[in-house]
Write a protein that holds these residues in place. Structure first.
Motif, PDB file in Angstrom:
ATOM      1  N   TYR A 102       0.907  -1.044  -0.097  1.00  0.00           N
ATOM      2  CA  TYR A 102       0.018   0.143   0.033  1.00  0.00           C
ATOM      3  C   TYR A 102       0.858   1.477  -0.222  1.00  0.00           C
ATOM      4  O   TYR A 102       1.898   1.380   0.715  1.00  0.00           O
ATOM      5  N   ILE A 107      -3.937   3.768   1.100  1.00  0.00           N
ATOM      6  CA  ILE A 107      -4.735   3.826   2.277  1.00  0.00           C
ATOM      7  C   ILE A 107      -5.625   4.752   2.517  1.00  0.00           C
ATOM      8  O   ILE A 107      -6.736   4.547   3.237  1.00  0.00           O
ATOM      9  N   ASP A 110      -8.626   3.675   0.788  1.00  0.00           N
ATOM     10  CA  ASP A 110      -9.528   2.485   1.353  1.00  0.00           C
ATOM     11  C   ASP A 110     -10.135   3.025   2.509  1.00  0.00           C
ATOM     12  O   ASP A 110     -11.213   2.632   3.072  1.00  0.00           O
ATOM     13  N   VAL A 111      -9.363   3.920   3.554  1.00  0.00           N
ATOM     14  CA  VAL A 111     -10.072   4.562   4.613  1.00  0.00           C
ATOM     15  C   VAL A 111     -11.407   5.284   4.324  1.00  0.00           C
ATOM     16  O   VAL A 111     -12.539   5.403   4.828  1.00  0.00           O
ATOM     17  N   LYS A 139      -6.912  -4.447   6.990  1.00  0.00           N
ATOM     18  CA  LYS A 139      -8.271  -4.044   6.875  1.00  0.00           C
ATOM     19  C   LYS A 139      -8.908  -3.626   7.966  1.00  0.00           C
ATOM     20  O   LYS A 139      -9.828  -2.773   8.378  1.00  0.00           O
ATOM     21  N   ASP A 142      -7.699  -0.031   8.557  1.00  0.00           N
ATOM     22  CA  ASP A 142      -8.499   0.898   7.798  1.00  0.00           C
ATOM     23  C   ASP A 142     -10.066   1.033   8.530  1.00  0.00           C
ATOM     24  O   ASP A 142     -10.387   2.371   8.575  1.00  0.00           O
ATOM     25  N   TYR A 145      -8.840   3.561  11.354  1.00  0.00           N
ATOM     26  CA  TYR A 145      -8.847   4.949  10.923  1.00  0.00           C
ATOM     27  C   TYR A 145     -10.184   5.763  10.510  1.00  0.00           C
ATOM     28  O   TYR A 145     -10.312   6.946  10.774  1.00  0.00           O
ATOM     29  N   THR A 240      -8.767  -4.976   1.263  1.00  0.00           N
ATOM     30  CA  THR A 240      -9.522  -4.070   2.079  1.00  0.00           C
ATOM     31  C   THR A 240     -11.094  -4.449   2.170  1.00  0.00           C
ATOM     32  O   THR A 240     -11.498  -5.482   1.557  1.00  0.00           O
TER      33      THR A 240
END
Length: 331
Positions: A102, A107, A110-111, A139, A142, A145, A240
């Motif tokens: 990543y 990232i 994905d978040v 994951k 993620d 976050y 993810t």
């Protein structure tokens, strides 16, 4: 609830134009930067300029889990390791080892997708969430976050059941995010101490499913916990849990179409199913990955595109599994 209402309700023409722009870019990026895709595209006699419409995606060769397993993960890489900020390793996935790479941008994307998933499930800054799982797994990071960006109160629970039991006694959690297996372990451990999960304040469970889009333990967990269940699909090769999400209708899964192009093909075939409500195998293309894109990946998941628009107002298409329960109006 929406995390990005303008995008999630984008009109189809604008959305498809965005998908085409990103499809062209990811195909060119993968061909130029990844040794795996350069070889794959050359063997298929595919040129980057062959992709002029979304329908041209059918010119791209499929990618399978078997290919991923027999290929060194770094052959998929499009960037040097100096540009990578996270590496997650999953052992024994479909008979092989998979490493996911990543960038900071990956990232962030994905978040962002996970934030939409959480908002669609009704999680907000007033939510109190227990995150049950190993934070060495990307994951789950993620999810952490995304929860923090929403402003929800989050307690990472780890994988030790003794800690789970302490936290349940000390804090009132209204939401649990976990895997079906860990939820069942919690239910069993509570039962061993003469307690019942239904007596606690948990009203909502988000299940992160590694093997299937639909959680096979869902009905059992719903009955035991007396909760609403939202399913998230998170195989290690995709990396993810945010590719699909369920909204408040909890009927089918919206696809994050600004980031993933979805196709449905006939089982054991390369023929694309164009019509809705016909079951086939789900194929996905990551349109925005920087470090390790998956292009035309055959997921092995049996789904159909749902023909009815969702009452939540989102324009992202929905897919249903053979186990999706819908009402008379498709909801």
């Amino acid at each position: 609830m929406y995390a990005n209402e303008k995008l999630e309700k984008m009109d189809r023409e604008t959305l498809e134009n965005l998908q085409l722009e990103r499809l062209k870019k990811i195909v060119g990026w993968a061909y130029e930067k990844s040794s795996f895709y350069k070889k794959s595209f050359d063997e298929a006699n595919l040129k980057v300029e062959d992709i002029q419409t979304l329908a041209d995606v059918k010119k791209i060769p499929f990618l399978t889990l078997e290919e991923i397993n027999r290929t060194d993960s770094q052959d998929f890489l499009t960037l040097p390791l100096s540009s990578i900020v996270r590496i997650c390793h999953a052992a024994e996935v479909g008979g092989g080892d998979i490493a996911k790479f990543y960038t900071k941008g990956d990232i962030q994307q994905d978040v962002e997708m996970m934030t939409r998933c959480l908002a669609a499930a009704g999680i907000n800054r007033s939510s109190s969430v227990g995150l049950q799982g190993d934070l060495a797994d990307g994951k789950f990071l993620d999810v952490l976050y995304a929860l923090e960006s929403i402003g929800a109160t989050v307690i990472p629970l780890g994988t030790d059941y003794r800690y789970w039991l302490k936290i349940l006694e000390k804090f009132s959690l209204d939401t649990l995010i976990s895997t079906p297996q860990l939820v069942m372990q919690l239910i069993i451990q509570l039962q061993a101490t003469w307690k019942n999960i239904i007596d606690y304040s948990i009203k909502k469970i988000l299940c992160i499913n590694v093997n299937n889009i639909q959680n096979p333990l869902q009905q059992h967990i719903e009955a035991r916990a007396g909760t609403e269940i939202f399913n998230l699909f998170a195989p290690a090769e995709i990396g993810t849990a945010g590719i699909f999400f369920q909204c408040s209708s909890v009927s089918g899964h919206h696809i994050q179409e600004d980031n993933y192009l979805a196709e449905i093909v006939k089982f054991n075939s390369e023929e694309i199913i164009e019509e809705a409500d016909v079951m086939g195998e789900l194929v996905v293309t990551n349109l925005t990955a920087q470090a390790m894109p998956l292009i035309r990946y055959r997921t092995g998941q049996a789904v159909r595109k749902m023909s009815q628009p969702c009452r939540c107002g989102r324009t992202f298409i929905r897919i249903a599994t053979p186990y999706t329960q819908v009402g008379n109006n498709g909801e």
